[in-house]
Design a protein around this motif. Structure first.
Motif, PDB file in Angstrom:
ATOM      1  N   ALA A 189       0.820  -1.218   0.000  1.00  0.00           N
ATOM      2  CA  ALA A 189       0.000   0.000   0.000  1.00  0.00           C
ATOM      3  C   ALA A 189       0.852   1.266   0.000  1.00  0.00           C
ATOM      4  CB  ALA A 189      -0.955   0.009   1.188  1.00  0.00           C
ATOM      5  N   PRO A 190       1.813   1.370  -0.942  1.00  0.00           N
ATOM      6  CA  PRO A 190       2.640   2.580  -0.988  1.00  0.00           C
ATOM      7  C   PRO A 190       1.803   3.798  -1.373  1.00  0.00           C
ATOM      8  CG  PRO A 190       2.975   1.263  -2.961  1.00  0.00           C
ATOM      9  CD  PRO A 190       2.119   0.437  -2.044  1.00  0.00           C
ATOM     10  N   ALA A 191       2.222   4.950  -0.885  1.00  0.00           N
ATOM     11  CA  ALA A 191       1.488   6.189  -1.172  1.00  0.00           C
ATOM     12  C   ALA A 191       1.821   6.703  -2.565  1.00  0.00           C
ATOM     13  CB  ALA A 191       1.834   7.244  -0.133  1.00  0.00           C
ATOM     14  N   PRO A 192       0.879   7.347  -3.235  1.00  0.00           N
ATOM     15  CA  PRO A 192       1.189   8.012  -4.505  1.00  0.00           C
ATOM     16  C   PRO A 192       2.224   9.116  -4.274  1.00  0.00           C
ATOM     17  CG  PRO A 192      -1.190   7.819  -4.171  1.00  0.00           C
ATOM     18  CD  PRO A 192      -0.543   7.461  -2.868  1.00  0.00           C
ATOM     19  N   ASP A 193       2.885   9.526  -5.328  1.00  0.00           N
ATOM     20  CA  ASP A 193       3.907  10.573  -5.225  1.00  0.00           C
ATOM     21  C   ASP A 193       3.325  11.836  -4.593  1.00  0.00           C
ATOM     22  OD1 ASP A 193       5.713   8.896  -6.402  1.00  0.00           O
ATOM     23  OD2 ASP A 193       5.486   9.738  -8.424  1.00  0.00           O
ATOM     24  N   GLY A 194       4.054  12.373  -3.630  1.00  0.00           N
ATOM     25  CA  GLY A 194       3.648  13.615  -2.994  1.00  0.00           C
ATOM     26  C   GLY A 194       2.579  13.466  -1.932  1.00  0.00           C
ATOM     27  N   ARG A 195       2.218  12.228  -1.596  1.00  0.00           N
ATOM     28  CA  ARG A 195       1.173  11.992  -0.592  1.00  0.00           C
ATOM     29  C   ARG A 195       1.741  11.222   0.593  1.00  0.00           C
ATOM     30  NH1 ARG A 195      -3.941  11.687  -2.999  1.00  0.00           N
ATOM     31  NH2 ARG A 195      -4.761  11.601  -0.863  1.00  0.00           N
TER      32      ARG A 195
END
Length: 236
Positions: free
Chosen positions: A110-116
């Motif tokens: 569950a990695p975060a989207p870029d910048g989040r």
């Protein structure tokens, strides 16, 4: 209004006689069917108490589990409940994803989207897991991966990955709360499931099981007891 206060009011308000129904005397209103407890049990607003407890646990990164002690049961003719006694109610509120659960996940899950951030507003920012723990079903005909093959959902089915994540989270909540939970203020907010179940075993040894009453849908062992069986799992 905080997210938790909104959730608590809408999820648990009815059992204390609070409802958005504009006609509370209506037979089918939440006030009539689900009003079980006196809101001001122990001379304290139990909804306000629950909100403060859950906010403290949330800010500490813990799951939302607590026991409201000494709730005064009121008459509820619809369910045949006779009031005039008290009960301890343990509540598990599966809303959002605790920070301490996220901290234990591998970085590639569950990695975060870029910048989040990985979680925002108590939920995963990864689109696949955004509805955890209240996983949204997919409509019929939606393509799903099954053992490496693409199949169409036959009905409203839960997508595998987020459903499995919710399953793991639920198990983690019980394990995390087993020995108790402490809020951001350093105060104990839940004594732990171990304490509850050990208390149950001790009571079983000391008392014989009484016969159930035909006037209520619950089985009582005493006028005041810990209601372990009634765990509120509201998946909104």
């Amino acid at each position: 209004v905080s997210t938790i206060s909104f959730q608590v009011f809408n999820t648990f308000g009815n059992i204390f006689g609070l409802t958005n129904d504009v006609s509370p005397d209506n037979l089918f209103s939440g006030r009539t069917l689900l009003h079980f407890f006196n809101l001001y049990s122990n001379n304290e607003n139990q909804i306000v108490k629950l909100v403060k407890t859950f906010e403290s646990l949330r800010d500490a990164g813990e799951p939302l589990v607590t026991t409201l002690e000494g709730l005064e049961v009121i008459d509820n003719e619809f369910w045949g409940i006779k009031g005039g006694w008290t009960v301890d109610v343990t509540i598990i509120h599966m809303f959002g994803v605790p920070q301490k659960f996220v901290d234990e996940l591998p970085d590639d899950i569950a990695p975060a989207p870029d910048g989040r951030e990985r979680i925002e507003f108590d939920h995963f920012t990864n689109p696949l897991y955004a509805s955890v723990p209240n996983v949204a079903p997919v409509p019929p005909g939606t393509p799903l991966d099954f053992l490496g093959n693409t199949v169409e959902a036959l009905g409203f089915e839960l997508p595998v990955e987020p459903a499995r994540m919710a399953h793991i989270l639920t198990s983690w909540v019980i394990k995390r709360a087993w020995n108790g939970l402490v809020g951001i203020d350093g105060e104990v907010k839940f004594g732990g499931f171990q304490e509850l179940f050990e208390e149950e075993e001790e009571e079983e040894e000391e008392k014989e099981e009484p016969t159930s009453s035909s006037q209520t849908y619950l089985h009582f062992r005493s006028q005041t007891f810990t209601l372990c069986a009634l765990l509120f799992w509201f998946l909104l």
